[in-house]
Write an enzyme that holds these catalytic residues in place. Sequence first.
Site, PDB file in Angstrom:
ATOM      1  N   GLU A 165       0.821  -1.141  -0.042  1.00 64.55           N
ATOM      2  CA  GLU A 165       0.065  -0.122   0.007  1.00 64.55           C
ATOM      3  C   GLU A 165       0.888   1.347  -0.117  1.00 64.55           C
ATOM      4  OE1 GLU A 165      -4.087  -1.474   1.954  1.00 64.55           O
ATOM      5  OE2 GLU A 165      -2.516  -1.436   3.538  1.00 64.55           O
TER       6      GLU A 165
HETATM    7  C1  LIG Z   1      -1.085  -6.528   3.813  1.00 69.45           C
HETATM    8  C2  LIG Z   1      -2.221  -5.620   4.360  1.00 69.45           C
HETATM    9  N1  LIG Z   1      -2.219  -4.310   4.363  1.00 69.45           N
HETATM   10  C3  LIG Z   1      -3.250  -3.728   4.912  1.00 69.45           C
HETATM   11  C4  LIG Z   1      -4.349  -4.924   4.588  1.00 69.45           C
HETATM   12  O1  LIG Z   1      -3.395  -6.117   4.372  1.00 69.45           O
HETATM   13  O2  LIG Z   1      -5.467  -5.093   5.193  1.00 69.45           O
HETATM   14  C5  LIG Z   1      -5.142  -5.047   6.832  1.00 69.45           C
HETATM   15  C6  LIG Z   1      -6.440  -5.282   7.593  1.00 69.45           C
HETATM   16  O3  LIG Z   1      -7.188  -6.239   7.087  1.00 69.45           O
HETATM   17  C7  LIG Z   1      -4.548  -3.771   7.156  1.00 69.45           C
HETATM   18  O4  LIG Z   1      -4.344  -3.712   8.546  1.00 69.45           O
HETATM   19  C8  LIG Z   1      -3.328  -3.684   6.421  1.00 69.45           C
HETATM   20  O5  LIG Z   1      -2.537  -2.341   6.741  1.00 69.45           O
END
Ligand SMILES: CC1=[NH+][C@H]2[C@@H](O1)O[C@H](CO)[C@@H](O)[C@@H]2O
Length: 496
Positions: A307
């Site tokens: 992200e």
């Molecule tokens: C790898 C990843 N990045 C995000 C995503 O998973 O969802 C999570 C919640 O389910 C969140 O906390 C996390 O920051």
Amino acid sequence: TDAARLETLVPVPVDVTSTGRGYTITDATTITVEDATAEGVAEYLAEFLRAPTGYDLPIKTHQGRGGRDTISLQLSEPSSGDHEQGYRLRSNPSGLTIRANEPAGLFAGVQTLRQLLPPAIEHDTEQSTEWTVPGGHIRDYPRFDYRGAHLDVARHFFDVETVKQFIDYLAQYKVNHLHLHLTDDQGWRIEIDSWPNLTDEGADSEVGGGPSGYYTKEEYAELIEYAQRRYVTIIPEIDLPGHTGAALESYAELNCDGTKREEDTGTNVGDTTLCIDKDVTYEFVDDVIREVAEMTPGPYIHIGGDEAHVVSDSEYNTFMDRVVPIVQKYGKRPIGWHQILDAEPPSETIAQYWYTGHDAPDVAEAAQNGHDLIASPASHAYMDMKYNEDTELGLDWAGLTSVKDAYDWDPGSFLNGVDESAIMGPETALWSETLETLEDIEFMFFPHFPPVAELGWSPAAKTDEWDEFEHRLAAQASRWEIQGVNYYQTPQVPWP
Ligand SMILES: CC1=[NH+][C@H]2[C@@H](O1)O[C@H](CO)[C@@H](O)[C@@H]2O
């Protein structure tokens, strides 16, 4: 009945044979080990059994193969076809034997022995129970060498005692890796001597702004030692370049605009990044990775990579091109969430797949080019996904994950175009935006987690029948009740 416990083991072993009368542990029982490297397992077993039985259970070393009334822990050279994490367990009226090639295999056998004893064994006070292990022999070994569980200690901080309890739950179901998500926007949870403000300032808050904290190096070492004794390898995650809000709040120079970021007590994702073009960024990363590598005996460091929505692809690639080699320089093997593959990192880099779909062509191509994968699809392995629409805790961005959903998938074939040989194993993820206490952790982890633990250990051919598994899962509840696990009594399972 005692023999019934041979049929309710989780994870289900490779091969179980019932042979009638078994062994009853009494105050005459001794534990014998021939090999000094097995003494740690013997001590773990003795400590575990002494409290509920009240028996002395002395440990005798170098007494040769166990005679009558012994629990004999034996290490033997790998015989053909044996697996280094496997074990063989035999129970008959004269005694018990657990044999393995490695201490880790003995430890796995001890967890099976734990479930062959009456649930009362989970008490930590003396019980007047007949401690009978049903007669039988078990041959067992894991399908995947890597069985992982991730815990987010950044959104909400969990103290050492809570993480130790989490490690105990992993050991109970033969999971052997703990991935600690140590840093994110809301908190930096590991002491770094060369950048002290990361914890002086970056650890004083969390989601919702409640009381928070971090692990000193001594506390981290305490967790490492506790995990090692249970044959659990700790994998620290320093999430980079995104999810760095706590670092950006702690050091102005890490921000491109040179001003500290505001403390983040929310739950947004994707709006932070280290400054890709500044040299100080890479001094920072080098210092952090060096110190984390020094305090981590395990072979892996996870550098996140998820992200990074506020940098361009070329900036992301520039960052990873400089940072992945830093992990290698300090002698560790890099892991990243599967977006790290976009930067085409060295082939030893492991990608942790976390999306919900079966099709990820770039990931499949990377696997075909030699990258190993960890399977954490959010539609099955994200333990923070709500069980159903009534679940107060947890999230639902990947949809609702019932307990059956956590079981009804196959880590070895989940991704199209990826051969099972590229899958190191499954890893559950437990993100803590909505979790504040051990009870909250337990509610989302039980009964979500044991199904995935079974998928990581048991033969594929024995893990595709929910209608069979649900009875074995239900039988675990009598143990969780005694352990005081705050589990969700999903209507999907025929609890006793
Ligand atoms: C790898 C990843 N990045 C995000 C995503 O998973 O969802 C999570 C919640 O389910 C969140 O906390 C996390 O920051």
